[in-house]
Design a protein around this motif. Structure first.
Motif, PDB file in Angstrom:
ATOM      1  N   GLN A  72      49.140  -6.652  -6.971  1.00 37.66           N
ATOM      2  CA  GLN A  72      47.996  -6.946  -7.982  1.00 37.66           C
ATOM      3  C   GLN A  72      47.375  -8.396  -7.484  1.00 37.66           C
ATOM      4  OE1 GLN A  72      46.813  -5.249 -10.622  1.00 37.66           O
ATOM      5  NE2 GLN A  72      44.826  -6.782  -9.994  1.00 37.66           N
ATOM      6  N   ILE A  74      44.476 -11.416  -7.959  1.00 39.39           N
ATOM      7  CA  ILE A  74      43.765 -11.844  -8.976  1.00 39.39           C
ATOM      8  C   ILE A  74      43.347 -13.214  -8.052  1.00 39.39           C
ATOM      9  CG2 ILE A  74      43.467 -13.064 -11.157  1.00 39.39           C
ATOM     10  CD1 ILE A  74      45.773 -11.613 -11.983  1.00 39.39           C
ATOM     11  N   ILE A  94      43.620 -10.657 -16.717  1.00 42.70           N
ATOM     12  CA  ILE A  94      42.491 -10.896 -16.042  1.00 42.70           C
ATOM     13  C   ILE A  94      41.572 -11.491 -16.763  1.00 42.70           C
ATOM     14  CG2 ILE A  94      40.887  -9.892 -14.282  1.00 42.70           C
ATOM     15  CD1 ILE A  94      43.776  -9.222 -13.545  1.00 42.70           C
ATOM     16  N   HIS A 100      39.526  -9.255  -8.894  1.00 48.95           N
ATOM     17  CA  HIS A 100      40.683  -8.605  -8.795  1.00 48.95           C
ATOM     18  C   HIS A 100      40.646  -7.274  -8.267  1.00 48.95           C
ATOM     19  CE1 HIS A 100      39.338  -7.127 -12.355  1.00 48.95           C
ATOM     20  NE2 HIS A 100      40.057  -5.900 -12.593  1.00 48.95           N
TER      21      HIS A 100
END
Length: 138
Positions: A72, A74, A94, A100
């Motif tokens: 993941q 971000i 988020i 992202h």
């Protein structure tokens, strides 16, 4: 007023949004059951696939990994990418409008539950060039 039966939804109950990287089934939201403050969906990502860097202007997002593992990304406040390995049980926040992306790095399907607040980002996904509708299985 929404019928109480519409308050219970499985991904198979709704048309799914199909993409080259997987699919998204909106199970809660204004167009599904009159939710006012948020929308939610189950996202399925096959091994080796993932959605590219994007953001949701004006909306926050919660990502909860139900099954599988991946990466993941971000971006931080300066726009620099930060990537973490995620697996089942991980919650990810988020912040509003933050870029992202998600990549399934595992050998099995990745399943993710997402929540958008306020609702709306799910409707913008229909404008993606690889969008196609997958009819409900009911």
């Amino acid at each position: 007023m929404t019928d109480v039966k519409d308050l219970f939804k499985y991904p198979r109950d709704v048309d799914a949004y199909g993409f080259d990287w997987g699919q998204l089934s909106v199970t809660l939201g204004p167009k599904v059951n009159d939710a006012k403050q948020f929308s939610a969906a189950v996202v399925t990502v096959p091994p080796g696939q993932g959605h590219s860097r994007h953001n949701h202007p004006g909306s926050e997002e919660i990502i909860f990994i139900l099954k599988g593992e991946g990466e993941q990304m971000i971006e931080d406040e300066t726009g620099a990418p930060h990537t973490e390995t995620v697996s089942a049980g991980c919650s990810v926040f988020i912040p509003e409008s933050r870029f992202h992306s998600t990549l399934n790095t595992g050998s099995e399907e990745m399943q993710i539950f997402v929540v958008y607040s306020p609702a709306g980002p799910e409707e913008l996904l229909k404008e993606m060039p690889d969008f196609h509708l997958i009819p409900a299985k009911v």
